[in-house]
Design a protein around this motif. Structure first.
Motif, PDB file in Angstrom:
ATOM      1  N   SER A  71       0.839  -1.218   0.000  1.00 17.59           N
ATOM      2  CA  SER A  71       0.000   0.000   0.000  1.00 17.59           C
ATOM      3  C   SER A  71       0.865   1.255   0.000  1.00 17.59           C
ATOM      4  N   LEU A  72       2.141   1.112   0.447  1.00 14.63           N
ATOM      5  CA  LEU A  72       3.005   2.310   0.508  1.00 14.63           C
ATOM      6  C   LEU A  72       3.991   2.328  -0.662  1.00 14.63           C
ATOM      7  N   GLN A  73       3.995   1.187  -1.408  1.00 14.01           N
ATOM      8  CA  GLN A  73       4.992   1.072  -2.481  1.00 14.01           C
ATOM      9  C   GLN A  73       4.659   2.040  -3.613  1.00 14.01           C
ATOM     10  N   ASP A  74       5.715   2.673  -4.177  1.00 15.23           N
ATOM     11  CA  ASP A  74       5.486   3.544  -5.329  1.00 15.23           C
ATOM     12  C   ASP A  74       5.196   2.715  -6.550  1.00 15.23           C
ATOM     13  N   PRO A  75       4.398   3.206  -7.482  1.00 15.70           N
ATOM     14  CA  PRO A  75       3.767   4.529  -7.385  1.00 15.70           C
ATOM     15  C   PRO A  75       2.571   4.508  -6.433  1.00 15.70           C
ATOM     16  N   ASN A  76       2.648   5.348  -5.372  1.00 14.64           N
ATOM     17  CA  ASN A  76       1.483   5.395  -4.483  1.00 14.64           C
ATOM     18  C   ASN A  76       0.416   6.256  -5.157  1.00 14.64           C
ATOM     19  N   LEU A  77      -0.748   6.296  -4.551  1.00 13.35           N
ATOM     20  CA  LEU A  77      -1.880   6.943  -5.221  1.00 13.35           C
ATOM     21  C   LEU A  77      -1.611   8.439  -5.438  1.00 13.35           C
ATOM     22  N   HIS A  78      -0.942   9.036  -4.448  1.00  6.75           N
ATOM     23  CA  HIS A  78      -0.613  10.468  -4.605  1.00  6.75           C
ATOM     24  C   HIS A  78       0.201  10.699  -5.874  1.00  6.75           C
ATOM     25  N   SER A  79       1.191   9.838  -6.084  1.00  7.39           N
ATOM     26  CA  SER A  79       2.085  10.086  -7.230  1.00  7.39           C
ATOM     27  C   SER A  79       1.375   9.795  -8.536  1.00  7.39           C
ATOM     28  N   VAL A  80       0.438   8.851  -8.511  1.00 10.52           N
ATOM     29  CA  VAL A  80      -0.326   8.589  -9.745  1.00 10.52           C
ATOM     30  C   VAL A  80      -1.175   9.824 -10.076  1.00 10.52           C
ATOM     31  N   ILE A  81      -1.763  10.392  -9.032  1.00 14.36           N
ATOM     32  CA  ILE A  81      -2.612  11.584  -9.255  1.00 14.36           C
ATOM     33  C   ILE A  81      -1.740  12.762  -9.712  1.00 14.36           C
ATOM     34  N   ARG A  82      -0.559  12.871  -9.169  1.00 13.33           N
ATOM     35  CA  ARG A  82       0.379  13.931  -9.605  1.00 13.33           C
ATOM     36  C   ARG A  82       0.716  13.735 -11.075  1.00 13.33           C
ATOM     37  N   ALA A  83       0.918  12.459 -11.459  1.00  6.20           N
ATOM     38  CA  ALA A  83       1.274  12.156 -12.869  1.00  6.20           C
ATOM     39  C   ALA A  83       0.156  12.602 -13.796  1.00  6.20           C
ATOM     40  N   LEU A  84      -1.082  12.421 -13.346  1.00  9.19           N
ATOM     41  CA  LEU A  84      -2.232  12.842 -14.164  1.00  9.19           C
ATOM     42  C   LEU A  84      -2.239  14.357 -14.287  1.00  9.19           C
TER      43      LEU A  84
END
Ligand code: T1G
Length: 700
Positions: A71-84
């Motif tokens: 659940s903490l492994q990248d890409p975490n959800l924050h980073s996916v949303i940042r990518a978007l």
């Protein structure tokens, strides 16, 4: 592949495909990022659509992953949303149905959102004791306004997409498609329309203010405090949204949200709610009965017995639109029973919970009869007659003659042996226990008692039907008291010993009510009727002569103090009233009993009261697991939550034992066993507890 990539001309479509609800687990998050890089590198792609396959756009983060490194492994959800957000080409979220939690947060990271009408949209994290942890508390207020967002986040309730699209000035949806069917084409057309728009709109850049912030958030805090006093999450939801209006910049708000989220993730309340989320769903699964087992059609139900239970049981089916034929032996019993049903419905109409036309439609589905012959075309017949094996024998032998082949014959017995009942027929495979809890039309719990010969399709049928009548069904094997009543007997036994040793009924009740039960054992049995326990103990004294009980409960019954129904039980009641007043008569009876037993009363702490009551449930529950009466500890938790008022925020007796630590439970039980006034035999630890404690584990 849980994030599929297709190219439609100059638009790339990323489809989340991670059944059952497109949970945003690590593989899916990685899939999204990989798909975005493909679209980035392809000069022919002018825009990207992200959508979901199956029954959800996305049901959010993968709750199964919580507490695991994934659940903490990248890409975490924050980073996916940042990518978007940082993507160089417009990303359009095409939302066709359920869009929840991290799924909505993902959509809020896209530049545009096109939704079909009728989508279930929610940030339900608060129902798991959490708050939206991937920007939802910072972005949602920016697109629908602070107050609607605070409401949605603090309650976790879903709002249909077309309602959200009607909020004045909302920027959640850039377009509402005409229908689910037309959504893909409309999203493609929209993506092409915005393909060259620059700068790309970002939700994070929208303003987030509330004109009377101080006053509003104070009001919101007061609201949530009343709503969920045992849960920390709703108040933190308000704090997070307030941070969105006060932070110097978006990132600061995100940091506040993150801290609050991680804090809540570690709370026992969230662990309990996450445990119960899965326990509730697992309860409907029977290990050796595949979920695709063919089910029998249940178009018509027969109920035998128009008493309180029979009437309540019938109402469940009428409420689900299933016709019921109710059988009694005498016309006046039928009329009395139907009268009680009518009164129940009329009370709901008075409270505005039921419309007149619905009430009439339901009652129109009810037919009554004095003849078994009128049950011959019923697909399921449930008896709720007197709790006596002889009476059950008459009923089931008669049913065996009359009921059509393939009809399911169910007993609402709460203690009798379902195998013995099945043996009264030539079709034991069609016999099952359906133990409803009083009031049967209100209590969610249904114990489905599986006889040795009960057919698997009968079980599958009853479990599916339970869902239809909105019951939480738990399968129990055959034993005295099944799961719930077998455990509550140990609990009641301990309550009696506590009186012998020095506690008062009100002290015991208050201690366990402070723990979280709505009602302590003495108030509860005063409501249910002390004579019920008396009858069981009389049977018990014969069947298990060495079982120990405090005699105070029998002395109480010998005084005719059966509880509210006699305006006197463990407490005194004014006639017809329910408020329990401590009774001097009862206090004296207990004192005299102690003297006669040579017991010197001692001061007993609330902690000891709670431990002895709760751990007695845990030990019996562990034995029930060992014997295979229940297949999962979560089932036992669901029984206690939905049938006995165990506090939700503690997750159920078995989950709570894990929170305390089985080693500590074991040590306490050994202490209690050394108390000469207690029942050492009852405190003999279940082998399962000893094994798990030795391995530093807890119940699965
Ligand atoms: N994660 C993992 N499994 C899930 C799941 C989820 N989010 N949602 C459902 N399931 C499983 C469920 O256990 C069951 O599994 C199956 O899907 C069908 O579920 C960062 C941290 C989506 C409305 O709280 O409300 O995002 O029993 O029977 O009636 O801010 O499931 O079949 O093996 O309920 O059609 C927030 C919870 C997560 C949504 C579908 N999201 N799910 O209802 O099916 S936290 C939620 C639901 C989060 C972020 C935070 C419902 C549903 P199995 P079901 P349904």
């Amino acid at each position: 592949m849980t994030a599929e990539y297709q190219v439609h001309g100059d638009v790339a479509v990323i489809t989340l495909n991670n059944p059952p609800v497109n949970g945003l687990g690590l593989e899916t998050r990685q899939g999204i990022v990989d798909a975005l890089s493909r679209a980035e590198d392809d000069a022919g792609i002018k825009a990207v659509i992200i959508t979901g396959a199956g029954k959800a756009f996305s049901g959010g983060a993968d709750i199964k992953e919580f507490g695991t490194p994934k659940s903490l492994q990248d890409p975490n959800l924050h980073s996916v949303i940042r990518a978007l957000e940082n993507f160089s080409k417009p990303v359009v979220a095409a939302i066709h149905t359920v869009c929840m939690g991290g799924g909505l947060e993902l959509a809020l990271g896209c530049h545009y959102r096109v939704a079909a009408p009728g989508c279930t949209v929610a940030l339900p994290e608060v129902k798991l004791g959490l708050l939206p942890g991937a920007g939802g508390t910072q972005r949602l207020p920016r697109v629908i306004g602070v107050e609607p967002a605070t409401n949605m986040i603090a309650t976790g309730e879903a709002v249909p997409s077309e309602m959200l699209a009607m909020i004045p000035g909302q920027k959640l949806f850039d377009k509402l498609a005409a229908s689910v069917e037309s959504l893909p084409a409309e999203a493609l057309e929209f993506a092409r329309k915005v393909a060259d728009v620059r700068p790309l709109p970002l939700v994070r850049n929208l303003p987030c203010k509330h004109p009377q912030g101080e006053a509003y958030f104070q009001f919101a805090r007061n609201m949530v405090k009343g709503m969920a006093k045992n849960f920390p999450a709703p108040a933190k939801c308000v704090d997070a949204v307030e941070a969105a209006t006060k932070s110097r910049n978006f990132e600061d708000g995100l940091t506040t949200e993150r801290d609050l989220f991680l804090n809540l993730m570690m709370t026992p309340e969230s662990r309990s709610l996450r445990h119960l989320f899965f326990a509730e769903r697992a309860a409907s699964k029977i290990p050796d009965v595949p979920s695709d087992t063919p089910k029998r059609d249940v178009r018509k139900v027969g109920v035998i017995g128009a008493g309180t239970m029979g009437g309540g049981i019938a109402m469940n089916f009428l409420n689900a639109g299933i016709p019921v034929t109710m059988l009694e032996m005498k016309q006046e019993a039928l009329e009395r029973g139907v009268g009680i049903m009518r009164k129940n419905y009329e009370a709901q109409i008075k409270k505005g919970k039921l419309k007149q036309d619905k009430y009439e439609a339901r009652m129109a589905l009810l037919s009554t009869t004095l003849s078994y012959d009128d049950l011959k075309d019923c697909d399921l017949i449930i008896e709720a007659v007197f709790e006596d094996l002889g009476v059950k024998e008459q009923v089931f032998s008669k049913l065996d003659e009359v009921a059509k082949s393939g009809a399911i014959l169910a007993s609402n017995t709460s203690t009798l042996d379902v195998d013995k009942i099945a043996a009264f027929t030539k079709r034991p495979q069609d016999v099952v226990g359906m133990h409803f809890f009083s009031p049967a039309n209100v209590m969610k719990l249904l114990e489905v008692v599986r006889g040795a010969k009960t057919a698997k399709d009968v079980l599958a049928t009853v479990m599916a039907l339970a869902k239809k009548i909105k019951k939480t069904a738990v399968v129990s094997g055959v034993c005295d008291g099944f799961i719930g009543n077998r455990m509550i007997e140990r609990y009641s036994q301990q309550a009696g010993f506590l009186l012998d040793e020095g506690a008062t009924p009100q002290q015991v009740d208050k201690a366990i009510e402070k723990f979280g039960f709505p009602m302590g054992p003495f108030r509860m049995i005063d409501m249910a009727g002390n004579d019920i326990g008396w009858a069981i103990r009389k049977r018990r004294y014969v069947e298990q002569p060495d079982i120990k009980y405090s005699k105070t409960a029998d002395l109480l019954c010998e005084m005719g103090r059966f509880g509210q129904k006699t305006s006197a039980g463990w407490y005194d009641y004014e006639a017809g009233k329910r408020d329990a007043k401590p009774s001097a008569v009862v206090a004296k009876m207990i004192e005299d009993y102690r003297q006669q037993q040579g017991i010197t009363p001692r001061k007993i702490s609330d902690d000891e009261i709670v431990q002895r009551l709760i751990f007695s449930l845990v030990n019996e529950g562990a034995k029930i697991l060992e014997e295979g009466i229940a297949s999962k500890s979560g089932d036992i938790d669901m029984v206690y939550l939905t049938g006995y008022g165990f506090p939700v925020w503690r997750g159920g007796p078995m989950h709570y034992a894990g929170e305390v630590g089985l080693f500590n439970v074991l040590q306490a039980m050994k202490r209690f066993a050394r108390n000469p006034l207690d029942d050492a035999k009852a405190w003999k630890p279940a082998k399962l507890i000893e094994t798990l404690a030795a391995e530093g584990k807890t119940f699965e």
